[in-house]
Each structure stands twice: as structure tokens, then as C-alpha cells.
Design a protein around this motif. Structure first.
Motif, PDB file in Angstrom:
ATOM      1  N   LEU A  82     -14.048  60.961   3.772  1.00 36.10           N
ATOM      2  CA  LEU A  82     -15.271  61.961   3.737  1.00 36.10           C
ATOM      3  C   LEU A  82     -16.375  60.965   3.722  1.00 36.10           C
ATOM      4  CD1 LEU A  82     -14.079  64.364   0.996  1.00 36.10           C
ATOM      5  CD2 LEU A  82     -13.980  64.803   3.634  1.00 36.10           C
ATOM      6  N   SER A  83     -17.514  61.497   3.987  1.00 37.57           N
ATOM      7  CA  SER A  83     -18.783  60.645   3.959  1.00 37.57           C
ATOM      8  C   SER A  83     -19.021  60.455   2.491  1.00 37.57           C
ATOM      9  CB  SER A  83     -19.935  61.394   4.733  1.00 37.57           C
ATOM     10  OG  SER A  83     -20.400  62.336   4.049  1.00 37.57           O
ATOM     11  N   GLU A  94     -20.893  65.683  -3.118  1.00 39.15           N
ATOM     12  CA  GLU A  94     -20.911  67.012  -3.444  1.00 39.15           C
ATOM     13  C   GLU A  94     -19.557  67.696  -3.696  1.00 39.15           C
ATOM     14  OE1 GLU A  94     -22.258  68.773   0.316  1.00 39.15           O
ATOM     15  OE2 GLU A  94     -24.398  67.826   0.133  1.00 39.15           O
ATOM     16  N   GLU A 104     -25.686  70.308  -3.873  1.00 42.03           N
ATOM     17  CA  GLU A 104     -26.434  69.283  -2.766  1.00 42.03           C
ATOM     18  C   GLU A 104     -27.801  68.553  -3.203  1.00 42.03           C
ATOM     19  OE1 GLU A 104     -25.985  72.762  -2.618  1.00 42.03           O
ATOM     20  OE2 GLU A 104     -24.570  73.053  -0.939  1.00 42.03           O
ATOM     21  N   ARG A 141     -24.371  59.658   5.249  1.00 38.48           N
ATOM     22  CA  ARG A 141     -23.323  60.136   6.400  1.00 38.48           C
ATOM     23  C   ARG A 141     -22.447  59.294   6.647  1.00 38.48           C
ATOM     24  NH1 ARG A 141     -27.443  62.723  10.962  1.00 38.48           N
ATOM     25  NH2 ARG A 141     -28.352  64.439   9.645  1.00 38.48           N
ATOM     26  N   ARG A 150     -22.077  61.454   1.066  1.00 38.39           N
ATOM     27  CA  ARG A 150     -22.443  62.568   0.651  1.00 38.39           C
ATOM     28  C   ARG A 150     -21.464  63.772   0.316  1.00 38.39           C
ATOM     29  NH1 ARG A 150     -26.968  65.773   0.148  1.00 38.39           N
ATOM     30  NH2 ARG A 150     -28.486  64.297   0.656  1.00 38.39           N
ATOM     31  N   GLU A 151     -20.527  63.674   1.424  1.00 34.93           N
ATOM     32  CA  GLU A 151     -19.557  64.731   1.014  1.00 34.93           C
ATOM     33  C   GLU A 151     -18.869  64.576  -0.135  1.00 34.93           C
ATOM     34  OE1 GLU A 151     -18.571  65.935   5.674  1.00 34.93           O
ATOM     35  OE2 GLU A 151     -17.584  64.108   4.947  1.00 34.93           O
TER      36      GLU A 151
END
Length: 328
Positions: free
Chosen positions: A106-107, A113, A125, A142, A109-110
Motif C-alpha cells: 500500500l502507499s 488512511e 483522509e 503515493r 497515504r493508503e
């Protein structure tokens, strides 16, 4: 689901206490890994946990945050009973393990989150964006977590730990294998978090990191041997230290350091000899006996002797040397 409100956990005779345990013990397969350990950590404090590998640090941390049940002992963490309220404790603790435990595919950010949604953080978010900004990760949102260097993975793991707003942060050797600059930046963030009221318990092998803590504890083979401020732990060790500098560089200087270390070790009045480059730290508990033990080498023109204050590393090495490994 957000974490339930905490009890106050305040003592009538002083400031709030984050962790207070007495007589904690834990055994695995008949081996006592933690033996009658008692300690207290104040709220907003950075508390360093030192000791050799296999000394019981990780087991202690897991008992404090409710992941392990002690065989004996009692205590509270954030005002909650570690024996009967472990689930509530876990809801208010951020735990950063030695190994990177987020999703590699996963990135950045992912991952953040996902953690925000898992803990029921409002507006996940936005919370992830704030974490990215705080830890200097906004340009890497990302990027896949598995592609990050050790230092950036460390920042991401810390961001995930603090994102739900814990009251206690447990860091288990968080900077192992990370470069010095990344370690310094990490500790700058830890001090900022503590200034905001977060309590931090961190295990480490690095002496410079231990010296950044408000208080430290030294544990060896399950037993707590020393605790307090760095200055108090050094003073309580009762060591006198003389630094022996070897003049010159290269192979000959190294050979002389090694030979001196062998010759001085075990002499009456000398309790510990530790090489540091082309120097030796020689320590003992009787200053007069230490001076007498070093008299035979004072006339050697290749050497320069000077009295030094003992360092935390001197104390660490001495404690480790005197600790009995009962698990062999």
C-alpha cells in the motif's frame, strides 16, 4: 470506534502517573524472562529502557500495554489495571515494534488512511494528510511503503502510531538500522510529542538516545538493576574512570590497545576495561586502588592517562558484565 475516555489515574500525593507496576514476573517454558520488576513512569515523560538482547525488555513492554498477562505482580497503565482492563489500555496505546508492520504493497497515504479508519478517527483522509505534513512525508504519499528507506519507514510507522491520538507511545528499538540523521530527526519529533503531553517508553541500545530520555531503566536477564535520571544512574554506579590514550595511529596503536586491555583486565582495583578506538576506559569502585593498579604504566611514553567522569556507556558495560545470565 473511538477509544473510551480514560480515568484520571492521579495520585493524591503528586502528579499524574502513566505507568506504575510492582513485582511483575513472566516465565516461558520454565524460564523466568521478567523477574519481580517494579517501575514508575510519569505522564509526559520520555522513559528509556536499556538492556542486552534477551533481557526481558520486549516482554515487559507487552505486559504494560495489555498484550501479555503477567504471571505475578500488579500495576496500572494510564490509570487502568493491567490485569483486568487490558483491552481498554490497548485502546489508548501506540505500539511501534522492531519490525516494520504496515502494508508494504500500500502507499504511504493508503496505510495512514487505513489506520485512521481502523481506529475510527474522524475524517480519515484529513487525518492522514495532517500526519503526512507533520512528519515531512507529504511528498511521498503515493509511494509504496515497501519502497521506502529505513528512515522513511520509521517516520511512517511513527505517524501510524500517533494518528489515533494515543496517550502512551511504546517504541521497541525503533531506530535500529537507521542512519544518524534520521535518528536525530526521529528524536526531535519524540520530544515534540512529549512536550504535547504524550508519554513515551522507548527501548534502545544507543547511548546517545538513552541520554535524550528524561529517565532510564536498565534491565538484564529479567531483573531491573538501575533506574532514574542518567546523572543519578551514573552516580549510583560508583565508578571512577581513567582514560588511557594511546599515542599514534594505525596497526601499532591498535595492537597496544588490545595488549593493554588484556594486561589491565582483572588487576586488583580494576573492575572494567573497555576499548574505545585508540583509548581505553578503565574503571573501578575504589579510586585509590584504581590509581595504584595503573601506576605501572604511567611512565610509558606511548600513553597518556587522564581522570574522566564515567559515561553512561561505562555504566552500561559494567552492569552487563556483572549481570548473571540465568537463561543459559
Amino acid at each position: 470506534m473511538t477509544a473510551p475516555p480514560l480515568e484520571e489515574g492521579r495520585r493524591a500525593d503528586g502528579p499524574a502517573v502513566a505507568i506504575e507496576v510492582e513485582g511483575l514476573s513472566k516465565s516461558f517454558g520454565g524460564r523466568r524472562v521478567v523477574d519481580n520488576l517494579s517501575m514508575r513512569v510519569m505522564r509526559g515523560q520520555i522513559y528509556g529502557f536499556l538492556g542486552p538482547n534477551g533481557s526481558g525488555k520486549t516482554t515487559t513492554i507487552r505486559m504494560l500495554c495489555g498484550l501479555l498477562t503477567p504471571d505475578a505482580g500488579r500495576g496500572t497503565c494510564l490509570g487502568l489495571d493491567i490485569l483486568t482492563q487490558a483491552r481498554r489500555i490497548r485502546a489508548h496505546v501506540g505500539y511501534m515494534t522492531q519490525r516494520f508492520s504496515l502494508y508494504q504493497d500500500l502507499s504511504v497515504r493508503e496505510n495512514l488512511e487505513f489506520v485512521a479508519r481502523l481506529y475510527g478517527v474522524p475524517q480519515p483522509e484529513r487525518a492522514a494528510t495532517q500526519a503526512l505534513q507533520r512528519l515531512g512525508l507529504e511528498g511521498r504519499g503515493r509511494q509504496l511503503a515497501g519502497e521506502l528507506s529505513g528512515g522513511w519507514k520509521q517516520r511512517l510507522a511513527l505517524g501510524a502510531c500517533i494518528l489515533p491520538g494515543p496517550d502512551l507511545l511504546l517504541l521497541d528499538e525503533p531506530t535500529a538500522g537507521v542512519d544518524p540523521q534520521a535518528r536525530r530527526e526521529f528524536w526531535g519529533e519524540i520530544h515534540d510529542l512529549a512536550a504535547e503531553g504524550l508519554t513515551v517508553l522507548v527501548s534502545t541500545h544507543y547511548m546517545d538516545e538513552a541520554e535524550r530520555c528524561h529517565e532510564i531503566a536498565y534491565i538484564a536477564y529479567g531483573k531491573l538493576l538501575a533506574q532514574g535520571t542518567v546523572a543519578n544512574v551514573i552516580a549510583a554506579a560508583g565508578l571512577s574512570t581513567v582514560t588511557v590514550d594511546v599515542k599514534g595511529v594505525g596497526h601499532e596503536a591498535g595492537l597496544l590497545v588490545a595488549r593493554l586491555a588484556r594486561e589491565l583486565s582483572g588487576r586488583p582495583g580494576i573492575d572494567m576495561v573497555a576499548p574505545f578506538g585508540t583509548s581505553l576506559h578503565v574503571s573501578g569502585r575504589d579510586p585509590a586502588a584504581l590509581a595504584a593498579a595503573l601506576d605501572p604504566i604511567r611512565a610509558d611514553g606511548r600513553l597518556a592517562l587522564r581522570t574522566d567522569a564515567p559515561t553512561l556507556e561505562d555504566v552500561f558495560i559494567d552492569l552487563m558484565r556483572r549481570s548473571k545470565d540465568e537463561m543459559r
